[in-house]
Design an enzyme around this catalytic site. Sequence first.
Site: not given
Ligand code: AMP
Length: 217
Positions: A13, A88, A127, A159, A170
């Site tokens: 994404k 989400r 990654r 990460r 996740r």
């Molecule tokens: P990402 O970089 O999009 O994979 O986000 C990393 C982490 O941030 C996720 O695993 C969640 O813990 C948190 N996070 C990011 N966006 C959201 C969202 N829209 N709702 C809830 N948690 C989020």
Amino acid sequence: MNIILLGPPGSGKSTQARMIADKYRVKNVSTGDILREEVRNGTPLGKESKKYMDEGKLVPDTVLIDVIKDRLTEPDVKNGWMLDGYPRTIPQAEAIEKIMAALGQKLNVVLNIDVPDSELVERLSGRRMCKCRESYHIQFNPPKEAGECDACHGYLYQRDDDKPKAIKKRLETYHNQTQPLIDYYSKKSLLINIKGSGDIKKIFAEISKVLDKFRIT
Ligand code: AMP
């Protein structure tokens, strides 16, 4: 043009989001990036979010709804945005409808990048990230110098949530809480599915075919 990008963690994404933002001149808004920045800066929001993020859980809806409301009222997103990582959950999707209505905005399309779970685990565990947002894969897309970013020579890190226990959580979280959004947007006739396996440029070409229809020339 206002776009939502859906897809499981590791579906590519964020890579596609950056390419879309460049080509279609929309502002890329990644809630994951916003939260990671807050964590780095040690803000109250960052401190609260970190425990959820490290375990691969979602940060509570109330927090994210405030984050996105604040971000979408900033002037730089006035001419179009693309959300990567938001919504989400269904309550987050409902909240953004209210935010858009208040701002007089409308959602043009929801792109769903689809990748099988087995491939996601392989992608996420290899990654490596840079602070400048470039991302690499130790096997499929290694940097020229091991551990160093090609773009800014920064130090590459893994990460915390790309470690095995968090990856499992996740993906579970994605299937339980985020996947229902596919049906939600499909019923609103806003959803377009994109196959997310294979060459990054070919996937982007598929996305471009869809977005070209919305582009104002
Ligand atoms: P990402 O970089 O999009 O994979 O986000 C990393 C982490 O941030 C996720 O695993 C969640 O813990 C948190 N996070 C990011 N966006 C959201 C969202 N829209 N709702 C809830 N948690 C989020």
